[in-house]
Structures are given as structure tokens and as C-alpha cells.
Design a protein around this motif. Structure first.
Motif, short mmCIF file in Angstrom:
data_model
loop_
_atom_site.label_atom_id
_atom_site.label_comp_id
_atom_site.label_asym_id
_atom_site.label_seq_id
_atom_site.Cartn_x
_atom_site.Cartn_y
_atom_site.Cartn_z
N GLU A 306 32.15 35.13 37.31
CA GLU A 306 31.41 35.29 38.57
C GLU A 306 32.06 36.28 39.51
N GLU A 307 33.36 36.55 39.31
CA GLU A 307 34.07 37.43 40.23
C GLU A 307 34.28 38.83 39.69
N VAL A 308 34.02 39.03 38.39
CA VAL A 308 34.27 40.33 37.79
C VAL A 308 33.18 41.32 38.22
N GLY A 309 33.55 42.59 38.32
CA GLY A 309 32.56 43.62 38.63
C GLY A 309 32.09 43.64 40.06
N ALA A 347 23.60 42.11 45.64
CA ALA A 347 22.46 41.20 45.59
C ALA A 347 22.47 40.39 44.29
N ARG A 348 21.82 39.25 44.33
CA ARG A 348 21.83 38.31 43.20
C ARG A 348 21.31 38.95 41.91
N ALA A 349 20.24 39.74 42.00
CA ALA A 349 19.63 40.33 40.80
C ALA A 349 20.63 41.21 40.06
N PHE A 350 21.39 42.01 40.79
CA PHE A 350 22.37 42.89 40.15
C PHE A 350 23.57 42.10 39.67
N ARG A 351 24.07 41.17 40.50
CA ARG A 351 25.26 40.40 40.14
C ARG A 351 25.03 39.58 38.86
N LYS A 352 23.84 39.05 38.67
CA LYS A 352 23.55 38.28 37.47
C LYS A 352 23.72 39.14 36.22
N PHE A 356 26.60 38.65 33.26
CA PHE A 356 26.17 38.53 31.87
C PHE A 356 27.01 39.43 30.96
N LEU A 357 27.47 40.56 31.50
CA LEU A 357 28.26 41.51 30.70
C LEU A 357 29.74 41.12 30.60
N ALA A 358 30.19 40.20 31.45
CA ALA A 358 31.61 39.85 31.49
C ALA A 358 32.06 39.22 30.18
N GLN A 359 33.17 39.70 29.66
CA GLN A 359 33.71 39.19 28.41
C GLN A 359 35.17 38.80 28.58
N GLY A 360 35.59 37.74 27.87
CA GLY A 360 36.98 37.31 27.94
C GLY A 360 37.10 35.82 27.84
N VAL A 361 38.33 35.33 27.89
CA VAL A 361 38.61 33.89 27.84
C VAL A 361 39.41 33.49 29.09
N SER A 362 40.70 33.86 29.12
CA SER A 362 41.51 33.54 30.30
C SER A 362 41.29 34.56 31.42
N ARG A 363 40.86 35.76 31.05
CA ARG A 363 40.54 36.80 32.03
C ARG A 363 39.33 37.56 31.54
N TYR A 364 38.43 37.90 32.46
CA TYR A 364 37.16 38.51 32.09
C TYR A 364 37.14 39.98 32.48
N ASN A 365 36.49 40.78 31.63
CA ASN A 365 36.44 42.22 31.84
C ASN A 365 35.01 42.72 31.65
#
Length: 421
Positions: A306-309, A347-352, A356-365
Motif C-alpha cells: 500500500e505504501e510502494v510507488g 487518487a484511489r484509481a491510480f494508487r490501486k 497491484f504492481l507491487a512485488q515482494g515478501v518482506s519488502r515490496y518493489n
């Protein structure tokens, strides 16, 4: 040899003489806790029942919105210890830094109740409880309560009723107690007024970020300025701008001197419009890209999807400014209103789509290539400018109230340190 007098550094005119040391039991008749009940994740509505969270007193001011709804009839019937006027709520069990946190309650709320980890301190016929609340909320009071905490757990401590009631503090006569209590009541009222306005504007902004930009798959927003109509144009970010990499050089800490400045990760993460004061010295490589006014920055990594990007727009024109290596830059190649772009990317539409593109386990990229494939909808430049200015003005008002809250809290802390013994 000088004798230390038991009187505060700052005092109202008309009062003199030493304050007398007295136990809390002279002013508190009982410490009554609620019960633990099953509750929901959201705050209670106007016609619902709620149980307070321990965070309702964390900041030294009673925050009623820090509660959880109780919906089940059996659980509602188990609730006890409603929130009452002229009481002090004290956190009897909490982390070492928060145990003993407390706040004065100046109004009763019959549908809100205490949990088992909070006490309601109820008054005797002696003294002014609001004055006492400010003693307990001062640095000395918080330290005294915290020092009573016991427990084998390193993360949770608790305090006992007898130890609290035996605590002794210096107090003046009743008229001076009332005068001091009144000044802090006025300060708390001003802080609360600004907090309510801040929260209301923040909620409006959150709602408008969802309604003034088209939802995913749509080309017209739900709410629009009346002079505009028609569909917005949908384009991929990569069509209307280019990316550039963040700084790969070493910071001032490595070299001991800096030739430029770089925009930090937290600056990008925390601000829709980058704060031009939150930059750090850096040793630069002249081959790297300086940032320009209107550039967008994206954080590439975070601990949660939720915090990446998260993105921020740079509106400064200071030379020798560079981007942190944990971010990548984006530079529009066509005319786009920078404020509009800053807010549509939050905005919510872009953040969603970013989440969705965030990948990772302990840290997301995220991959900047994939971010550039995301489509956004844009109106003509006139509508962009009006939307951008609307959100900019909202942020200005929100920040003004936050600044007043901060200023008043500093005044309160200064008074707490100087108006008590």
C-alpha cells in the motif's frame, strides 16, 4: 543557605505562598475500569455503541473518535463504565512509553464505554479535577505514573490503583487550581477546534480524490466543476512523459562535503508537493540529471504494497538538486498542470493500479517500466488547472490548521513545565 520554595515559575497575579504536597486520594475517589468486549474495526456511528481504544488519551487530549464499534447485543449488554463528564481517563496498561497516558473529559457520552485497560478517575469533593488532569498530563506527572509501572513483559506494563492514589503532588488552594484549570481548558478547546477543522478538511480531500478523478475504466469523474463537460482523454504515462533514474552518488556523510542537494525518500513519500526544505547535501556526478520544476518522483520500494510507488511533484527551481536513488523521476513531455498531475497520481484509481504492481515478501518493489504502462485520464488544461488549484487550496488550509495545532501544543507544553511545581 537558600531554601527552595514550593511554587511554580509562572503564576497568575493575586496568588502567593507555597503549594502544599498532597496525595491523589484527596482528589480522586475511585479508579474504575471497563471490560474487554468483542468489537469491530471501525469507529461507532452516532446511534451505535463504542468502546474506547487506549489511543484516545495518547496525545493528552481526549479523542472520542478513537473507539471501536460494538454491534453484538450480548457484547453491548456487557459494556460498563460509560464516558462521564469531569473524569480523567488514565491508561492503566500499555507500552512502557504510553502507560499512564491520561486526559480530562469535559462531556458525558452515554453510548461510549471504557475497556479494561483504561480507568476513569472520579473526583472527590476536594479541589479541581481539571487542574489535577494537567498535573498528571505534565512531564512530571507522566514520569511519576510511568515510574509506577510493573510487569515482566518488555512490551506491556501496568500500574496499580493503590500506587496511583498514593502519589503525591504539590497543589495550591482551590481558587488558584480553578484559574490554572481554566487556562488549560481554553488551550485544549482551541487545539480541539483546529483538530476538528483539520480532520474535516482531510476527510473532504480524501473524498474528493476519489470523486473528482474518473474511476478505473471510466473517463468522466463523479463530481466536476459545472463549466466543464465531455470525456477525459486516456493515455499511458509513458506516452506523455519520460523516466529518469535517481542519484547514484554518495552523500555528504560519505564525503564530508556536498556540491548539491538531493530530495529524500521520506520527502517524496510524505508530500504530494515535495517540501523544498527537506533536502540533504550530496556529492554529485555531473552526468546525472538535475531535477526540474514539474518533475514527478516515485518511490520504488516500501515495507507494504500500500505504501510502494508513492509520488510527489517538485515545484522548486533551485539549481543542483537531485533525486534520491530509492526513487525514480518522471518528466512530462507535454503541457500538464503540475498540481493536477500531483493529485491524480495520489487518487484511489491510480494508487490501486500501482499497488497491484507491487512485488515482494518482506519488502515490496515496483518496476518503473510497468508504472509507465498505467493509463490515466486527463481533461483539457483549463480543467486540470482548476482541479489542481482546488486541491492545492485544500492542502494549504489543512496545513494552516496543523501549524496552529503544533503551535498551541508547544504553548501548552511550555505552560505545563512552568505553571506547576
Amino acid at each position: 543557605m537558600s531554601v527552595e520554595k514550593n511554587m511554580p515559575e509562572i503564576r497568575f497575579k493575586g496568588f502567593s505562598g507555597d503549594w502544599e504536597r498532597s496525595p491523589l486520594s484527596n482528589f480522586i475517589s475511585s479508579l474504575d475500569a471497563g471490560v474487554s468486549v468483542n468489537s469491530g474495526d471501525k469507529p461507532a456511528g452516532e446511534d451505535e455503541f463504542g468502546v474506547l481504544k487506549t489511543s484516545c488519551v495518547t496525545n493528552g487530549i481526549f479523542e472520542l473518535n478513537e473507539n471501536k464499534v460494538v454491534s453484538d447485543t450480548i457484547e453491548i449488554n456487557r459494556l460498563k463504565e460509560p464516558v462521564l463528564k469531569n473524569t480523567i481517563i488514565i491508561s492503566r496498561m500499555n507500552t512502557p512509553s504510553l502507560v499512564g497516558a491520561n486526559a480530562y473529559v469535559d462531556e458525558s457520552y452515554s453510548n461510549y464505554f471504557l475497556p479494561d485497560r483504561l480507568w476513569a478517575a472520579k473526583p472527590t469533593a476536594n479541589g479541581d479535577l481539571q487542574f489535577l488532569a494537567n498535573i498528571l498530563g505534565s512531564a512530571k506527572g507522566r514520569e511519576a505514573l510511568s515510574n509506577l509501572a510493573t510487569g515482566t513483559s518488555g512490551s506491556m506494563k501496568n500500574i496499580s490503583k493503590p500506587s496511583v492514589l498514593c502519589l503525591k503532588f504539590y497543589v495550591p488552594k482551590d481558587p488558584e487550581q480553578t484559574a490554572i484549570g481554566n487556562i488549560f481548558q481554553k488551550l485544549d478547546s482551541l487545539i480541539n477546534q483546529h483538530q476538528q477543522k483539520h480532520d474535516k478538511l482531510s476527510n473532504i480531500k480524501k473524498a474528493m480524490l476519489e470523486k473528482m478523478f474518473p474511476k478505473q475504466g471510466e473517463t468522466i469523474p463523479e463530481i466536476r466543476f459545472k463549466e466543464f463537460s465531455g470525456e477525459w482523454d486516456e493515455k499511458e504515462l509513458g506516452e506523455i512523459g519520460n523516466t529518469f533514474t535517481g542519484l547514484a552518488g554518495k552523500t555528504k556523510d560519505d564525503f564530508g562535503h556536498g556540491q548539491g542537494r538531493f530530495i529524500t525518500y521520506m520527502n517524496v513519500f510524505s508530500n504530494v508537493i515535495s517540501n523544498q526544505n527537506l533536502v540533504e547535501p550530496v556529492e554529485i556526478d555531473k552526468s546525472q540529471n538535475e531535477v526540474e520544476k514539474g518533475d514527478v518522483f516515485f518511490t520504488t520500494s516500501s515495507e507494504t504494497p500500500e505504501e510502494v510507488g508513492m509520488s510527489s511533484v517538485w515545484m522548486g527551481d533551485t539549481p543542483n538538486m537531485y533525486l534520491n536513488s530509492f526513487c525514480f523521476g518522471y518528466r512530462p513531455k507535454q503541457k500538464i498542470d503540475s498540481y493536477f498531475l500531483a493529485y491524480i497520481l495520489r487518487a484511489r484509481a491510480f494508487r490501486k493500479q500501482v499497488v497491484f504492481l507491487a512485488q515482494g515478501v518482506s519488502r515490496y518493489n515496483i518496476s518503473k517500466t510497468k508504472v509507465m504502462d498505467i493509463k490515466i485520464c486527463m481533461p483539457n488544461i483549463s480543467e486540470q488547472q482548476k482541479i489542481g488549484r482546488y486541491f492545492q487550496k485544500l492542502d494549504v488550509l489543512i496545513n494552516q490548521h496543523q501549524q496552529q495545532i503544533t503551535k498551541l501544543n508547544h504553548v501548552k507544553l511550555a505552560c505545563l513545565s512552568k505553571m506547576f511545581v
